[in-house]
Motif scaffolding. Structure first.
Motif, mmCIF file in Angstrom:
data_model
loop_
_atom_site.group_PDB
_atom_site.id
_atom_site.type_symbol
_atom_site.label_atom_id
_atom_site.label_comp_id
_atom_site.label_asym_id
_atom_site.label_seq_id
_atom_site.Cartn_x
_atom_site.Cartn_y
_atom_site.Cartn_z
ATOM 1 N N TYR A 101 2.335 4.312 2.222
ATOM 2 C CA TYR A 101 2.692 3.922 3.591
ATOM 3 C C TYR A 101 3.817 2.896 3.573
ATOM 4 O O TYR A 101 4.783 2.972 4.340
ATOM 5 C CB TYR A 101 1.448 3.335 4.257
ATOM 6 C CG TYR A 101 1.240 3.807 5.656
ATOM 7 C CD1 TYR A 101 0.324 4.817 5.943
ATOM 8 C CD2 TYR A 101 1.956 3.252 6.715
ATOM 9 C CE1 TYR A 101 0.131 5.271 7.237
ATOM 10 C CE2 TYR A 101 1.769 3.692 8.012
ATOM 11 C CZ TYR A 101 0.862 4.694 8.268
ATOM 12 O OH TYR A 101 0.688 5.145 9.548
ATOM 13 N N SER A 104 7.187 4.364 2.415
ATOM 14 C CA SER A 104 7.737 5.211 3.473
ATOM 15 C C SER A 104 8.463 4.382 4.531
ATOM 16 O O SER A 104 9.507 4.780 5.055
ATOM 17 C CB SER A 104 6.606 6.018 4.117
ATOM 18 O OG SER A 104 7.084 6.734 5.229
ATOM 19 N N TYR A 128 1.676 10.303 -0.399
ATOM 20 C CA TYR A 128 2.936 10.125 0.327
ATOM 21 C C TYR A 128 3.150 11.278 1.323
ATOM 22 O O TYR A 128 2.935 12.441 0.989
ATOM 23 C CB TYR A 128 4.120 10.070 -0.661
ATOM 24 C CG TYR A 128 5.352 9.435 -0.045
ATOM 25 C CD1 TYR A 128 5.564 8.066 -0.131
ATOM 26 C CD2 TYR A 128 6.274 10.199 0.662
ATOM 27 C CE1 TYR A 128 6.672 7.470 0.460
ATOM 28 C CE2 TYR A 128 7.376 9.612 1.260
ATOM 29 C CZ TYR A 128 7.570 8.247 1.149
ATOM 30 O OH TYR A 128 8.658 7.668 1.757
ATOM 31 N N GLU A 131 8.447 14.093 4.050
ATOM 32 C CA GLU A 131 9.529 13.562 4.878
ATOM 33 C C GLU A 131 10.841 14.216 4.491
ATOM 34 O O GLU A 131 10.981 14.706 3.363
ATOM 35 C CB GLU A 131 9.680 12.046 4.675
ATOM 36 C CG GLU A 131 8.485 11.229 5.063
ATOM 37 C CD GLU A 131 8.668 9.747 4.781
ATOM 38 O OE1 GLU A 131 8.101 8.941 5.514
ATOM 39 O OE2 GLU A 131 9.390 9.393 3.822
ATOM 40 N N ARG A 133 14.282 13.281 3.518
ATOM 41 C CA ARG A 133 15.201 12.205 3.104
ATOM 42 C C ARG A 133 16.107 12.767 2.010
ATOM 43 O O ARG A 133 16.035 12.384 0.853
ATOM 44 C CB ARG A 133 14.420 10.998 2.596
ATOM 45 C CG ARG A 133 13.503 10.397 3.658
ATOM 46 C CD ARG A 133 12.930 9.082 3.225
ATOM 47 N NE ARG A 133 11.973 8.544 4.171
ATOM 48 C CZ ARG A 133 12.285 7.830 5.252
ATOM 49 N NH1 ARG A 133 13.548 7.571 5.524
ATOM 50 N NH2 ARG A 133 11.330 7.365 6.056
ATOM 51 N N ILE A 165 9.949 14.247 -0.450
ATOM 52 C CA ILE A 165 10.979 13.735 0.473
ATOM 53 C C ILE A 165 12.193 14.662 0.574
ATOM 54 O O ILE A 165 13.206 14.303 1.166
ATOM 55 C CB ILE A 165 11.430 12.312 0.071
ATOM 56 C CG1 ILE A 165 12.062 12.299 -1.335
ATOM 57 C CG2 ILE A 165 10.270 11.331 0.140
ATOM 58 C CD1 ILE A 165 12.652 10.960 -1.740
#
Length: 315
Positions: A101, A104, A128, A131, A133, A165
């Protein structure tokens, strides 16, 4: 409905403002946000019932521990996870979740993340969130090859985090510890390995664990340390390790035989990275964490309530 991280943040802001007498401007500077954001946070804390003239929340104890640790060890940030009624495995899971967390939330402007190895970091990557990225690269801070517990080696952790990510990753095509010092020198001189280590040295963020070589040691479990070597480390005054690099109770680097055969960045190079986040679970590691804090290797500590309490008892 607030999630755990949002609630913790509101309690922290409220505690600084109402208990410690900080101004909204000072709190905004600490968290790297504008003053209106803090003002809104205080308002939100009132709306959800955290503030009723006094601060009312089960998180207040852990927030006090966080603030005490920040002050005592001059840390940028501390996250303490409440562990009431949790088993050791659940504690590791909770600390890993808090680490995921935290990372992130710290990704803004980050181009490179350096990752170390270990069971807690492996759990962090599992926790995780997915996301997007795409501009971020994940690099291992030390080597790691072999057949035992491949999932906890730095290369695998870098690969799994990059996948989460949608970023890219590098690999260190070498074991963490090689057979001889001569072989280490040869490998460290190779362009591919040297380039990856250089990426690690210049990472924006480094994520690491901290090991206790004597109690519940992953190094021993996967065969990197034998009984006679552990006895030798004890004689040398080793208190803990980060990324296969050992240090004493005062946090000073100990250059032992293993250190001279390790493929990875040094503790000094780790300390030079802008933000080093240590994610560590288990009170058996308290002395090792304390030594790492004295060595000033880390900027952010994420740990459990029991371990945090032990760190504050030390004089």
């Amino acid at each position: 409905m607030l999630n755990w991280e949002e609630r913790r943040q509101l309690v922290k802001v409220a505690t600084l403002y109402y208990n410690d007498g900080w101004t909204q401007e000072q709190i905004a500077k600490k968290f790297g946000v504008s003053r209106p954001v803090i003002s809104k946070s205080l308002q939100k804390a009132k709306e959800v019932g955290i503030i009723e003239v006094f601060i009312k929340d089960e998180s207040v104890h852990t927030v006090n521990l966080e603030q005490s640790l920040e002050k005592k060890f001059n840390l940028t940030d501390v996250v303490v996870v409440s562990i009431s009624s949790l088993t050791p495995d659940m504690i590791t899971q909770s600390v890993a979740q808090a680490g995921a967390y935290y990372l992130s939330k710290k990704m803004k402007g980050v181009k490179t993340i350096g990752v170390s190895w270990g069971t807690t970091l492996s759990a962090l990557v599992n926790e995780y969130p997915y996301e997007l990225r795409e501009g971020v690269k994940v690099v291992p801070l030390e080597g790691g090859m072999g057949r035992k517990r491949v999932e906890i080696h730095a290369n695998q952790i870098a690969y799994e985090l990059a996948k989460k990510i949608s970023g890219t990753c590098s690999y260190l095509y070498a074991p963490a510890i090689v057979e001889t010092q001569e072989l280490r020198e040869r490998l460290m001189g190779m362009q591919d390995i040297n380039e990856v280590l250089e990426e690690g040295r210049s990472a924006d963020i480094a994520i690491t664990g901290i090991g206790n070589p004597y109690k519940v040691s992953t190094l021993e479990m996967i065969g990197y340390l034998q009984e006679d070597e552990i006895a030798q480390l004890k004689k040398m005054g080793v208190a803990g390790d980060m990324g296969f690099r050992f240090f004493d109770q005062s946090g000073n680097t100990i250059n032992n035989l293993l250190d001279k055969k390790t493929i990875g960045i040094s503790l000094e190079e780790l300390r030079n990275i802008k933000m080093v986040i240590a994610v560590v679970a288990g009170s058996h590691k308290a002395e090792s964490i304390l030594a790492a804090l004295k060595g000033k290797y880390i900027d952010v500590l994420i740990t459990d309530e029991q371990t945090a309490t032990l760190l504050l008892q030390d004089e």
